[in-house]
Design a protein around this motif. Structure first.
Motif, PDB file in Angstrom:
ATOM      1  N   ASN A  16       0.818  -1.202   0.000  1.00 56.40           N
ATOM      2  CA  ASN A  16       0.000   0.000   0.000  1.00 56.40           C
ATOM      3  C   ASN A  16       0.854   1.256   0.000  1.00 56.40           C
ATOM      4  O   ASN A  16       1.691   1.450   0.889  1.00 56.40           O
ATOM      5  N   LYS A  17       0.629   2.099  -0.999  1.00 57.39           N
ATOM      6  CA  LYS A  17       1.483   3.285  -1.144  1.00 57.39           C
ATOM      7  C   LYS A  17       0.992   4.451  -0.280  1.00 57.39           C
ATOM      8  O   LYS A  17       1.740   5.374   0.015  1.00 57.39           O
ATOM      9  N   ILE A  18      -0.277   4.419   0.082  1.00 59.44           N
ATOM     10  CA  ILE A  18      -0.840   5.550   0.834  1.00 59.44           C
ATOM     11  C   ILE A  18      -0.391   5.508   2.298  1.00 59.44           C
ATOM     12  O   ILE A  18      -0.086   6.526   2.897  1.00 59.44           O
ATOM     13  N   LEU A  19      -0.345   4.329   2.832  1.00 60.68           N
ATOM     14  CA  LEU A  19      -0.088   4.198   4.263  1.00 60.68           C
ATOM     15  C   LEU A  19       1.396   4.290   4.605  1.00 60.68           C
ATOM     16  O   LEU A  19       2.223   3.626   3.986  1.00 60.68           O
ATOM     17  N   GLY A  39      10.230   5.144   1.891  1.00 55.95           N
ATOM     18  CA  GLY A  39       9.102   4.365   1.400  1.00 55.95           C
ATOM     19  C   GLY A  39       9.366   2.871   1.430  1.00 55.95           C
ATOM     20  O   GLY A  39       8.556   2.083   1.004  1.00 55.95           O
ATOM     21  N   VAL A  40      10.524   2.496   1.931  1.00 53.09           N
ATOM     22  CA  VAL A  40      10.800   1.063   2.042  1.00 53.09           C
ATOM     23  C   VAL A  40      10.248   0.581   3.383  1.00 53.09           C
ATOM     24  O   VAL A  40      10.560   1.145   4.424  1.00 53.09           O
ATOM     25  N   PRO A  41       9.399  -0.410   3.357  1.00 52.42           N
ATOM     26  CA  PRO A  41       8.809  -0.835   4.623  1.00 52.42           C
ATOM     27  C   PRO A  41       9.820  -1.544   5.534  1.00 52.42           C
ATOM     28  O   PRO A  41      10.651  -2.314   5.058  1.00 52.42           O
ATOM     29  N   ILE A  42       9.758  -1.197   6.776  1.00 51.66           N
ATOM     30  CA  ILE A  42      10.590  -1.921   7.747  1.00 51.66           C
ATOM     31  C   ILE A  42       9.689  -2.405   8.872  1.00 51.66           C
ATOM     32  O   ILE A  42       9.833  -2.006  10.013  1.00 51.66           O
ATOM     33  N   PRO A  43       8.744  -3.258   8.517  1.00 55.87           N
ATOM     34  CA  PRO A  43       7.747  -3.631   9.502  1.00 55.87           C
ATOM     35  C   PRO A  43       8.313  -4.323  10.732  1.00 55.87           C
ATOM     36  O   PRO A  43       7.976  -3.962  11.857  1.00 55.87           O
ATOM     37  N   SER A  44       9.198  -5.280  10.521  1.00 55.13           N
ATOM     38  CA  SER A  44       9.600  -6.084  11.668  1.00 55.13           C
ATOM     39  C   SER A  44      10.427  -5.273  12.668  1.00 55.13           C
ATOM     40  O   SER A  44      10.340  -5.488  13.864  1.00 55.13           O
ATOM     41  N   ALA A  45      11.183  -4.303  12.154  1.00 54.73           N
ATOM     42  CA  ALA A  45      12.042  -3.532  13.030  1.00 54.73           C
ATOM     43  C   ALA A  45      11.245  -2.706  14.036  1.00 54.73           C
ATOM     44  O   ALA A  45      11.677  -2.504  15.158  1.00 54.73           O
ATOM     45  N   ASN A  65      -8.851   4.896   9.543  1.00 61.49           N
ATOM     46  CA  ASN A  65     -10.269   4.627   9.709  1.00 61.49           C
ATOM     47  C   ASN A  65     -10.781   3.560   8.741  1.00 61.49           C
ATOM     48  O   ASN A  65     -11.857   3.676   8.175  1.00 61.49           O
ATOM     49  N   LEU A  66      -9.967   2.528   8.523  1.00 64.36           N
ATOM     50  CA  LEU A  66     -10.358   1.483   7.586  1.00 64.36           C
ATOM     51  C   LEU A  66     -11.338   0.508   8.232  1.00 64.36           C
ATOM     52  O   LEU A  66     -11.216   0.186   9.395  1.00 64.36           O
ATOM     53  N   VAL A 122      -9.301  -0.826  -0.264  1.00 57.03           N
ATOM     54  CA  VAL A 122      -7.890  -0.497  -0.059  1.00 57.03           C
ATOM     55  C   VAL A 122      -7.044  -1.752  -0.274  1.00 57.03           C
ATOM     56  O   VAL A 122      -5.993  -1.699  -0.886  1.00 57.03           O
ATOM     57  N   SER A 123      -7.561  -2.870   0.224  1.00 61.10           N
ATOM     58  CA  SER A 123      -6.783  -4.087   0.081  1.00 61.10           C
ATOM     59  C   SER A 123      -7.654  -5.327   0.063  1.00 61.10           C
ATOM     60  O   SER A 123      -8.652  -5.406   0.781  1.00 61.10           O
ATOM     61  N   ILE A 124      -7.276  -6.270  -0.791  1.00 59.05           N
ATOM     62  CA  ILE A 124      -7.905  -7.590  -0.787  1.00 59.05           C
ATOM     63  C   ILE A 124      -6.919  -8.510  -0.081  1.00 59.05           C
ATOM     64  O   ILE A 124      -5.776  -8.641  -0.504  1.00 59.05           O
ATOM     65  N   LEU A 125      -7.351  -9.115   1.013  1.00 52.70           N
ATOM     66  CA  LEU A 125      -6.406  -9.793   1.898  1.00 52.70           C
ATOM     67  C   LEU A 125      -6.278 -11.287   1.634  1.00 52.70           C
ATOM     68  O   LEU A 125      -5.453 -11.957   2.242  1.00 52.70           O
TER      69      LEU A 125
END
Lengths: 144, 264
Positions: A16-19, A39-45, A65-66, A122-125
């Motif tokens: 997702n580019k918006i978030l 813009g590179v995700p670093i989720p685990s960190a 507010n999703l 926004v997303s299909i999971l």
């Protein structure tokens, strides 16, 4: 939230580019994901999981507010009316309340999941043809 | 076989029909894509519960998972019923069992054929398929908006006219009995049986239906291989759960609930 769902969430967040930041709380577990400036995700960190006694929220991500649309039954997820046809919805589509988003099939029963509100997908999971559990998140929808 | 004798007559179906709910309104159409599609449109337009849609033929009769159901003109029964039960989407699979029991019993009683049900809901005579049932529902959140029960039965169908790959696995009432039968009679019986079993389910729950379903089942107490979209489960079919899932006892003794797939 189990590991499979967490992976899905991270995957969604990465794509997702918006978030730039996402916080989700479900069944007493809170997960916060944040991307760095490039813009590179670093989720685990930056991920933290905090046990909480608060009730689970239906909101997918409070910042944005999703709304989460969940599967009301056990079955197989189909994104299109039949194999080889166009999907009901794609990420980014604007949907109207009552519009069909997908089918969950079980025991020769095709259940059309209809949108609970006007919004943007926004997303299909879930992947087409995969098994889903009762209450498993299927879509994140941004109310419009 | 297009004699007046074999035309579907709505007035004959409705004459002295003793049903409480199903068949309160009956629509007979000549050709539709699928009676379930028409029923869905009718349901969204607010047609009442119990409305029945029948067509002489379907150009796109539906099977499971986007497969088709051959629906030649004037020889089969292609029928859909609109229901609006106050149940959760997770329980709606129980209505698959209700429809299976009603349809199997209607054919059995009227024509004395040994019809069985292959899980989840194929109407079988021996190893050959006589009919099928497809439910289509719509839900918003945890609210069920409508249920469409679609039933397709090969009645006076000449199976030798079917494509080669279907011929060996399909049958019709005519082929089994050796005579043409009156579709109107069977439709009437179907509507009556659906009404009785649906009423039984709404007032008394699923237990009675599971018992009758189990008696009619061609799947229970057999070794089965269930192929679904993402896995294969093999073992002994030992029963069905309250929501109709097939209980398969695997070699390791574990009993697994299977909600979808093709049984072989």
């Amino acid at each position: 939230m189990d590991l499979k769902e967490l992976k899905k969430l991270v995957n969604f967040f990465e794509k997702n580019k918006i978030l730039s930041e996402l916080e989700i709380e479900e069944s007493g577990v809170r997960v916060r994901l944040k991307k760095n400036g490039g813009g590179v995700p670093i989720p685990s960190a930056r991920e933290e999981v905090i046990a909480s006694t608060e009730k689970p929220s239906k909101k997918g991500a409070q910042d944005k507010n999703l709304m989460t649309i969940e599967s009301p039954m056990v079955g197989t997820f189909y994104g299109a009316p039949s194999p080889g046809t166009d999907p009901y919805v794609k990420e980014g589509d604007v949907v109207k309340k009552g519009q069909t988003l997908c089918i969950i099939e079980a025991m020769k029963l095709m259940n059309e999941i209809e949108a609970e509100l006007n919004g943007r997908i926004v997303s299909i999971l879930v992947e087409d043809g995969s098994a889903v559990e009762y209450g498993e998140p299927l879509f994140y929808v941004e109310p419009l | 076989m297009s004699s007046p004798f074999n035309q579907i007559s709505v007035s004959e179906i409705k004459r002295d029909l003793l049903t409480g709910l199903i068949g309160s309104e009956i629509h007979l159409l000549d050709e539709v894509k699928s009676t379930n599609e028409v029923a869905k449109e009718f349901a969204s337009e607010g047609k009442k519960e119990g409305t029945v849609i029948i067509s002489e033929s379907q150009s796109k009769g539906k099977g499971r998972a986007g497969r088709s159901w051959l629906s030649p003109k004037g020889v089969g029964i292609y029928l859909s019923v609109i229901l609006k039960p106050d149940i959760a989407p997770a329980d709606v699979s129980q209505l698959t069992l209700v429809a299976g029991v009603a349809a199997a019993r209607a054919i059995k009683d009227l024509f004395h054929l040994s019809v069985s049900i292959k899980w989840p809901n194929d109407l079988m005579i021996g190893k050959k398929k006589l009919g099928g049932i497809l439910l289509e529902t719509g839900s918003t959140g945890n609210t069920l908006n409508y249920v469409i029960i679609g039933i397709g039965i090969n009645v006076n169908t000449d199976i030798s006219s079917f494509p080669r790959e279907v011929r060996s696995i399909a049958t019709s009432i005519k082929d089994e009995k050796g005579v043409y039968v009156k579709r109107t009679r069977l439709i009437r019986r179907l509507i009556e049986r659906l009404d009785v079993w649906y009423e039984n389910y709404i007032s008394g729950g699923i237990e009675d239906i599971i018992e009758v379903w189990s008696d009619l089942s061609a799947t229970l107490n057999c070794h089965v291989t269930v192929t679904s979209s993402d896995r294969v489960t093999g073992g002994m079919a030992v029963g069905i759960s309250h929501n109709g899932a097939l209980l398969v006892k695997q070699a390791d003794g574990c009993v697994k609930e299977v909600m979808e797939g093709d049984v072989a």
